[in-house]
Motif scaffolding. Structure first.
Motif, short mmCIF file in Angstrom:
data_model
loop_
_atom_site.label_atom_id
_atom_site.label_comp_id
_atom_site.label_asym_id
_atom_site.label_seq_id
_atom_site.Cartn_x
_atom_site.Cartn_y
_atom_site.Cartn_z
N LEU A 1 -9.83 22.11 43.81
CA LEU A 1 -9.24 20.99 43.08
C LEU A 1 -9.34 19.70 43.89
O LEU A 1 -9.64 18.63 43.35
N ILE A 2 -9.10 19.79 45.21
CA ILE A 2 -9.22 18.61 46.06
C ILE A 2 -10.66 18.12 46.10
O ILE A 2 -10.93 16.92 46.04
N GLY A 3 -11.61 19.06 46.20
CA GLY A 3 -13.02 18.67 46.20
C GLY A 3 -13.43 17.97 44.92
O GLY A 3 -14.15 16.96 44.95
N ILE A 4 -12.96 18.46 43.77
CA ILE A 4 -13.27 17.82 42.49
C ILE A 4 -12.66 16.41 42.44
O ILE A 4 -13.30 15.46 41.99
N ALA A 5 -11.41 16.28 42.92
CA ALA A 5 -10.76 14.97 42.92
C ALA A 5 -11.53 13.99 43.81
O ALA A 5 -11.74 12.82 43.42
N LEU A 6 -11.94 14.42 44.98
CA LEU A 6 -12.67 13.52 45.88
C LEU A 6 -14.02 13.12 45.29
O LEU A 6 -14.46 11.97 45.45
N GLN A 7 -14.69 14.04 44.61
CA GLN A 7 -15.96 13.70 43.99
C GLN A 7 -15.77 12.63 42.92
O GLN A 7 -16.56 11.69 42.82
N ARG A 8 -14.72 12.78 42.13
CA ARG A 8 -14.48 11.79 41.07
C ARG A 8 -14.10 10.44 41.66
O ARG A 8 -14.58 9.39 41.20
N TYR B 1 -0.16 17.09 48.85
CA TYR B 1 -1.27 16.33 49.40
C TYR B 1 -1.14 14.85 49.03
O TYR B 1 -0.79 14.50 47.90
N ARG B 2 -1.45 14.00 50.01
CA ARG B 2 -1.39 12.55 49.81
C ARG B 2 -2.72 11.95 50.26
O ARG B 2 -3.30 12.35 51.27
N LEU B 3 -3.17 10.96 49.50
CA LEU B 3 -4.45 10.31 49.75
C LEU B 3 -4.22 8.92 50.30
O LEU B 3 -3.40 8.16 49.79
N SER B 4 -4.97 8.57 51.34
CA SER B 4 -4.91 7.21 51.89
C SER B 4 -6.33 6.67 52.01
O SER B 4 -7.31 7.43 52.10
N PHE B 5 -6.44 5.33 52.01
CA PHE B 5 -7.73 4.66 52.03
C PHE B 5 -7.86 3.81 53.29
O PHE B 5 -6.88 3.30 53.82
N ALA B 6 -9.09 3.66 53.75
CA ALA B 6 -9.44 2.72 54.81
C ALA B 6 -10.78 2.09 54.44
O ALA B 6 -11.60 2.72 53.76
N ARG C 1 -1.06 17.08 58.59
CA ARG C 1 -2.38 17.53 59.03
C ARG C 1 -3.45 16.94 58.12
O ARG C 1 -3.35 16.99 56.91
N VAL C 2 -4.49 16.37 58.74
CA VAL C 2 -5.61 15.81 57.99
C VAL C 2 -6.54 16.95 57.58
O VAL C 2 -6.98 17.74 58.42
N LEU C 3 -6.85 17.03 56.29
CA LEU C 3 -7.70 18.10 55.80
C LEU C 3 -9.16 17.80 56.08
O LEU C 3 -9.59 16.64 56.09
N SER C 4 -9.92 18.85 56.29
CA SER C 4 -11.34 18.69 56.63
C SER C 4 -12.15 18.21 55.44
O SER C 4 -13.30 17.79 55.61
N VAL C 5 -11.59 18.26 54.22
CA VAL C 5 -12.35 17.82 53.05
C VAL C 5 -12.35 16.30 52.90
O VAL C 5 -12.97 15.77 51.98
N SER C 6 -11.64 15.58 53.75
CA SER C 6 -11.65 14.12 53.70
C SER C 6 -13.09 13.62 53.86
O SER C 6 -13.90 14.23 54.54
#
Length: 240
Positions: free
Chosen positions: A57-64, A157-162, A195-200
């Motif tokens: 699910l995280i991978g699909i979200a990041l792809q989108r 899970y929380r998403l942050s941007f840089a 913890r930062v996930l490796s899928v970032s």
């Protein structure tokens, strides 16, 4: 006949009561051992299966999200402004892209990717609004009303941007800049453990400058106001 039948039955042997009790006891021990093994193995299997589902699910979200950001276009908010409509912070980002969706007609959308609260928990949501030229001197949030929310990530899970330009120096915010960022880093953390996930991952933008800056001489005509038509033409040309 009766004497022969009795002699025949005397030669047969069956389970005694003690043998039956022993067999039942052994069967009970075997079932208890299987139950103990299953009780230890099944939760681990469920946790592993849950981790696989969450990773997918995280991978699909990041792809989108990456596809959305890559499609960002250099579109100024109005005729009197040259810098693109792009507002990026650590927890949200707003930008303009070609309208996409089953009910979306030709035109542009303002897309917001960021956190909001749902039933007391932080969730990452994608929402959109139709792009129209904005009035000068009024904030984007006051003029834009987002709709069509789609939940991309849920707790924990929380998403942050840089954001980074061609110099590859990461910044926590990108506002009122003359160009779009070259790259946007998407970092997913476990809110409980931090913890930062490796899928970032890192998303690259296809456009950073207005269309009139891509001429052969590589210079922009700063004296000519950009109405946004050139950016839309660039986006349509890229699609073709």
């Amino acid at each position: 006949m009766s004497i022969g039948a009795g002699a025949h039955h005397e030669g047969e042997r069956g389970f005694t009561l003690i043998e039956t009790i022993v067999a039942l006891a052994l069967m009970g021990l075997l079932l208890s051992a299987l139950a103990a093994i299953t009780a230890q193995w099944l939760p681990n299997w469920n946790r592993g299966f849950g981790r696989i589902q969450r990773s997918e699910l995280i991978g699909i979200a990041l792809q989108r999200i990456s596809a959305d950001l890559a499609a960002a276009e250099y579109v100024p908010p109005n005729r009197d402004t040259r810098h693109p409509l792009f507002d990026g912070t650590e927890l949200s980002v707003m930008f303009v892209r070609t309208a996409m969706g089953p009910n979306a007609g030709p035109g542009l959308d303002i897309v917001r990717l960021g956190e909001t609260r749902d039933q007391g928990e932080f969730v990452t949501v994608r929402s959109r609004a139709r792009f129209t030229p904005l009035a000068a001197g009024v904030s984007l949030s006051e003029q834009t009303h987002f709709g069509d929310p789609v939940v991309l990530l849920r707790a924990p899970y929380r998403l942050s941007f840089a954001y980074a330009g061609p110099d590859r120096i990461w910044k926590a915010a990108w506002r009122d800049a003359d160009k779009l960022p070259a790259m946007i880093k998407l970092t997913i953390r476990d809110a409980a453990s931090e913890r930062v996930l490796s899928v970032s991952t890192i998303a690259g933008l296809h456009v950073q400058v207005p269309f009139d800056c891509t001429k052969a001489d590589g210079k922009c005509d700063d004296d000519k106001p950009d109405t946004g038509d050139s950016a839309r033409a660039a986006g349509q040309g890229a699609k073709r």
